[in-house]
Design a protein around this motif. Structure first.
Motif, PDB file in Angstrom:
ATOM      1  N   CYS A  68       0.823  -1.233   0.000  1.00 52.12           N
ATOM      2  CA  CYS A  68       0.000   0.000   0.000  1.00 52.12           C
ATOM      3  C   CYS A  68       0.850   1.273   0.000  1.00 52.12           C
ATOM      4  O   CYS A  68       0.508   2.252   0.675  1.00 52.12           O
ATOM      5  N   ASP A  71       2.133   4.702  -1.383  1.00 54.49           N
ATOM      6  CA  ASP A  71       1.763   5.814  -2.264  1.00 54.49           C
ATOM      7  C   ASP A  71       2.663   6.997  -1.921  1.00 54.49           C
ATOM      8  O   ASP A  71       2.243   7.955  -1.288  1.00 54.49           O
ATOM      9  N   GLY A  84      -2.878   8.877  -4.665  1.00 57.47           N
ATOM     10  CA  GLY A  84      -3.999   8.072  -4.198  1.00 57.47           C
ATOM     11  C   GLY A  84      -3.981   6.628  -4.648  1.00 57.47           C
ATOM     12  O   GLY A  84      -4.852   5.845  -4.274  1.00 57.47           O
ATOM     13  N   VAL A  91      -1.567   2.933  -5.401  1.00 60.18           N
ATOM     14  CA  VAL A  91      -0.336   2.214  -5.096  1.00 60.18           C
ATOM     15  C   VAL A  91       0.702   2.601  -6.150  1.00 60.18           C
ATOM     16  O   VAL A  91       0.393   2.675  -7.346  1.00 60.18           O
ATOM     17  N   ASP A  92       1.923   2.885  -5.707  1.00 64.79           N
ATOM     18  CA  ASP A  92       3.014   3.250  -6.620  1.00 64.79           C
ATOM     19  C   ASP A  92       3.467   2.054  -7.447  1.00 64.79           C
ATOM     20  O   ASP A  92       3.215   0.898  -7.083  1.00 64.79           O
ATOM     21  N   GLY A 141      -6.590   1.346  -9.609  1.00 64.88           N
ATOM     22  CA  GLY A 141      -7.126   1.651  -8.296  1.00 64.88           C
ATOM     23  C   GLY A 141      -8.539   2.173  -8.406  1.00 64.88           C
ATOM     24  O   GLY A 141      -8.902   2.821  -9.388  1.00 64.88           O
ATOM     25  N   SER A 188     -11.964   3.719  -5.828  1.00 64.73           N
ATOM     26  CA  SER A 188     -12.499   4.066  -4.511  1.00 64.73           C
ATOM     27  C   SER A 188     -13.661   3.122  -4.172  1.00 64.73           C
ATOM     28  O   SER A 188     -14.106   3.069  -3.026  1.00 64.73           O
ATOM     29  N   CYS A 225      -6.316  -0.985   0.446  1.00 66.66           N
ATOM     30  CA  CYS A 225      -5.444  -0.050   1.159  1.00 66.66           C
ATOM     31  C   CYS A 225      -6.311   1.116   1.633  1.00 66.66           C
ATOM     32  O   CYS A 225      -6.437   2.129   0.932  1.00 66.66           O
ATOM     33  N   LEU A 273      -5.609   4.996   1.163  1.00 63.88           N
ATOM     34  CA  LEU A 273      -5.417   5.603  -0.153  1.00 63.88           C
ATOM     35  C   LEU A 273      -6.758   6.033  -0.746  1.00 63.88           C
ATOM     36  O   LEU A 273      -7.786   5.392  -0.519  1.00 63.88           O
ATOM     37  N   THR A 274      -6.726   7.084  -1.534  1.00 64.60           N
ATOM     38  CA  THR A 274      -7.954   7.569  -2.194  1.00 64.60           C
ATOM     39  C   THR A 274      -8.560   6.480  -3.066  1.00 64.60           C
ATOM     40  O   THR A 274      -9.768   6.279  -3.078  1.00 64.60           O
ATOM     41  N   GLY A 308      -8.019   3.094  -2.919  1.00 63.69           N
ATOM     42  CA  GLY A 308      -7.390   2.062  -2.106  1.00 63.69           C
ATOM     43  C   GLY A 308      -7.677   0.631  -2.471  1.00 63.69           C
ATOM     44  O   GLY A 308      -7.017  -0.272  -1.980  1.00 63.69           O
TER      45      GLY A 308
END
Length: 184
Positions: free
Chosen positions: A76, A78, A83, A85-86, A105, A107, A160, A163-164, A166
């Protein structure tokens, strides 16, 4: 004397030996053919529908790529604050080739079909005749999906909450695409 049964046995033995050698040396056969986990059911087929549409051979699920993608998704991370995952800069570590990666990703609920649909939707901006993407648009997720020399796929799915976007899916491809030239 009928040599046909002996010839068939010898042919089968040689073929089995050749397949065993190929499985040991060829990245297509790493771990043989595996099945995706239930949470990602249909993600390989969704990729392969897009690939078939441009005449590219199918991808096969690979457990090693999936384990790597799942481990990364579970972290998770970022660090750029968007917002999502990298990307995993170390995703090629331990593999004999560069590993490509797509990240999705949401929401809401992250589904395999939604992830692939989003990546493949970039096709409308890709111009194969010039191998370019329309100005202001992204095409790299699409080109990775249909990259002809990518033969394996492994994905992970995670939640996650911080995260926005997530609820995510990370897919890793081997060998990775977007390495120069057109995808197919």
């Amino acid at each position: 004397m009928n040599l046909l049964p002996a010839t068939r046995f010898l042919t089968a033995t040689i073929t089995a030996a050749a397949c065993s050698a190929a499985m040991a040396a060829d990245p297509v056969f790493i771990n043989g053919f595996e099945a995706e986990p239930p949470a990602l059911a249909g993600i390989t087929a969704a990729h392969n529908v897009a690939r078939a549409g441009v005449g590219v051979a199918p991808l096969f699920w690979n457990g090693q790529l999936a384990a790597s993608a799942q481990a990364w998704a579970n972290r998770c991370i970022d660090s750029d604050g968007n917002g999502l995952v990298d990307h995993n800069d170390g995703r090629s570590d331990g593999f004999p080739w560069y590993v490509g990666e797509n990240i999705y990703g949401s929401s809401g609920t992250a589904t395999p079909q939604a992830a692939v649909d989003l990546w493949v939707a970039e096709a409308q901006y890709y111009d194969r005749s010039t191998n370019t993407c329309a100005s202001g648009h992204i095409c790299g997720h699409y080109t990775q999906v249909v990259w002809s020399t990518s033969v394996m796929l492994g994905c992970g799915i995670s939640s996650c909450p911080g995260l926005t976007f997530g609820n995510g899916i990370v897919c890793d491809y081997g060998p990775g695409g977007n390495t120069g030239g057109p995808p197919y």
